[in-house]
Design a protein around this motif. Sequence first.
Motif, mmCIF file in Angstrom:
data_model
loop_
_atom_site.group_PDB
_atom_site.id
_atom_site.type_symbol
_atom_site.label_atom_id
_atom_site.label_comp_id
_atom_site.label_asym_id
_atom_site.label_seq_id
_atom_site.Cartn_x
_atom_site.Cartn_y
_atom_site.Cartn_z
ATOM 1 N N ILE A 1 0.847 -1.183 -0.010
ATOM 2 C CA ILE A 1 -0.012 -0.088 -0.040
ATOM 3 C C ILE A 1 0.988 1.510 0.049
ATOM 4 O O ILE A 1 1.896 1.345 0.776
ATOM 5 C CB ILE A 1 -1.054 -0.027 1.201
ATOM 6 N N LEU A 2 0.808 2.149 -1.100
ATOM 7 C CA LEU A 2 1.345 3.497 -1.221
ATOM 8 C C LEU A 2 0.620 4.646 -0.304
ATOM 9 O O LEU A 2 -0.677 4.918 -0.827
ATOM 10 C CB LEU A 2 1.807 3.691 -2.411
ATOM 11 N N VAL A 3 0.997 5.162 0.432
ATOM 12 C CA VAL A 3 0.638 6.430 1.253
ATOM 13 C C VAL A 3 1.190 7.547 0.962
ATOM 14 O O VAL A 3 2.537 7.714 0.883
ATOM 15 C CB VAL A 3 0.707 5.837 2.829
ATOM 16 N N LYS A 4 0.632 8.613 0.516
ATOM 17 C CA LYS A 4 1.246 9.830 0.314
ATOM 18 C C LYS A 4 1.818 10.376 1.775
ATOM 19 O O LYS A 4 1.191 10.500 2.975
ATOM 20 C CB LYS A 4 -0.020 10.944 -0.233
ATOM 21 N N GLY A 5 3.154 10.629 1.589
ATOM 22 C CA GLY A 5 3.761 11.492 2.752
ATOM 23 C C GLY A 5 4.659 10.610 3.346
ATOM 24 O O GLY A 5 4.705 9.366 3.092
ATOM 25 N N ALA A 6 5.032 10.960 4.577
ATOM 26 C CA ALA A 6 5.813 10.203 5.599
ATOM 27 C C ALA A 6 5.026 9.502 6.624
ATOM 28 O O ALA A 6 4.067 10.206 7.136
ATOM 29 C CB ALA A 6 7.031 11.067 6.097
ATOM 30 N N VAL A 7 5.618 8.307 7.310
ATOM 31 C CA VAL A 7 4.902 7.667 8.351
ATOM 32 C C VAL A 7 5.998 7.500 9.386
ATOM 33 O O VAL A 7 7.191 7.418 9.087
ATOM 34 C CB VAL A 7 4.085 6.350 8.047
ATOM 35 N N PRO A 8 5.493 7.408 10.670
ATOM 36 C CA PRO A 8 6.618 7.452 11.774
ATOM 37 C C PRO A 8 7.388 6.011 11.791
ATOM 38 O O PRO A 8 6.869 5.028 11.404
ATOM 39 C CB PRO A 8 5.663 7.594 12.936
ATOM 40 N N GLY A 9 8.607 6.235 12.302
ATOM 41 C CA GLY A 9 9.515 5.018 12.434
ATOM 42 C C GLY A 9 10.425 4.745 11.545
ATOM 43 O O GLY A 9 10.445 5.448 10.336
ATOM 44 N N ALA A 10 11.253 4.066 11.764
ATOM 45 C CA ALA A 10 12.340 3.281 10.910
ATOM 46 C C ALA A 10 11.906 2.387 9.957
ATOM 47 O O ALA A 10 10.778 1.660 10.000
ATOM 48 C CB ALA A 10 13.487 2.966 11.546
ATOM 49 N N ASN A 11 12.630 2.256 8.856
ATOM 50 C CA ASN A 11 12.182 0.924 7.879
ATOM 51 C C ASN A 11 12.445 -0.124 8.555
ATOM 52 O O ASN A 11 13.105 -0.676 9.327
ATOM 53 C CB ASN A 11 13.237 1.066 6.613
ATOM 54 N N GLY A 12 11.326 -1.077 8.371
ATOM 55 C CA GLY A 12 11.155 -2.415 8.954
ATOM 56 C C GLY A 12 10.311 -2.393 10.232
ATOM 57 O O GLY A 12 10.046 -3.506 10.703
ATOM 58 N N GLY A 13 10.011 -1.186 10.779
ATOM 59 C CA GLY A 13 9.319 -1.304 11.900
ATOM 60 C C GLY A 13 7.667 -1.473 11.715
ATOM 61 O O GLY A 13 7.155 -1.127 10.518
ATOM 62 N N LEU A 14 7.143 -1.765 12.679
ATOM 63 C CA LEU A 14 5.666 -2.234 12.738
ATOM 64 C C LEU A 14 4.856 -0.782 12.536
ATOM 65 O O LEU A 14 5.181 0.122 13.184
ATOM 66 C CB LEU A 14 5.245 -2.833 14.154
ATOM 67 N N VAL A 15 3.977 -0.873 11.811
ATOM 68 C CA VAL A 15 2.971 0.123 11.465
ATOM 69 C C VAL A 15 1.472 -0.437 11.465
ATOM 70 O O VAL A 15 1.215 -1.457 11.230
ATOM 71 C CB VAL A 15 3.121 0.940 10.082
ATOM 72 N N ILE A 16 0.624 0.450 12.156
ATOM 73 C CA ILE A 16 -0.665 0.187 12.287
ATOM 74 C C ILE A 16 -1.664 1.110 11.477
ATOM 75 O O ILE A 16 -1.733 2.356 11.639
ATOM 76 C CB ILE A 16 -1.212 0.148 13.769
ATOM 77 N N LEU A 17 -2.308 0.545 10.520
ATOM 78 C CA LEU A 17 -3.241 1.336 9.515
ATOM 79 C C LEU A 17 -4.690 1.466 9.899
ATOM 80 O O LEU A 17 -5.010 0.058 10.145
ATOM 81 C CB LEU A 17 -2.854 0.927 8.045
ATOM 82 N N ARG A 18 -5.349 2.460 10.153
ATOM 83 C CA ARG A 18 -6.803 2.285 10.516
ATOM 84 C C ARG A 18 -7.502 3.239 9.524
ATOM 85 O O ARG A 18 -6.753 4.297 9.063
ATOM 86 C CB ARG A 18 -7.097 2.920 11.929
ATOM 87 N N GLY A 19 -8.519 3.195 9.539
ATOM 88 C CA GLY A 19 -9.451 4.294 8.645
ATOM 89 C C GLY A 19 -9.349 5.485 9.606
ATOM 90 O O GLY A 19 -9.459 5.595 10.882
#
Length: 206
Positions: free
Chosen positions: A182-200
């Motif tokens: 999934i490609l998200v516009k802009g930056a998301v927190p954390g380092a590469n390889g880190g867990l991210v949680i995507l919610r509506g």
Amino acid sequence: MKGILGTKIGMTQIWKDDRAVPVTVILAGPCPVVQRKTNEVDGYEAVQIGFGDRKEKGLNKPQLGHLKKGDISPVRYLREFRDFSPEGDEVRVDVFGEGEKIDVTGTSKGKGFQGVMKRWNFAGGPASHGAKKWHRRPGSIGQRKTPGRVYKGKKMAGHMGDERVTVQNLEVVEVRPDENLILVKGAVPGANGGLVILRGAVKGGQ
């Protein structure tokens, strides 16, 4: 609130409507549904999903038993999403669509112990006119005899980063179900390889 777990791959840019759009690439899912919680049994509606492969020897017996109830292979992460009832036994990246707004939660990069200029953007002391060993100091931190103490929450030097951070209202630019990307516009927190949680998105909506 629908959601999915993933890992941050990195940033790039893609062409969209004759312009380059900076995007963060996230490898999301597929996430097996481990448990469904109900009002009758648990007092609230939620779904628990897993993500990431893990060796069985890295889990204790209660964790293994919990996963084996749903015939789920060992996973690295377990997270709950309230008021979300996915169809089927797994959540895939196409749970979100192109143009949809989402909130992304991750753990920011740790920066260790930092001073007030880096941590809080303090201006520092004067650089000339007799200033000696004062350039990056915080200055006065308290009041007078009353109250005779430093207030809680005073901005001072300390541990910086490594915190749970949520960026709201990011736009889904592209979804690639075949690659679980999934490609998200802009930056998301954390380092590469880190867990991210995507919610509506809770504020932006569509």
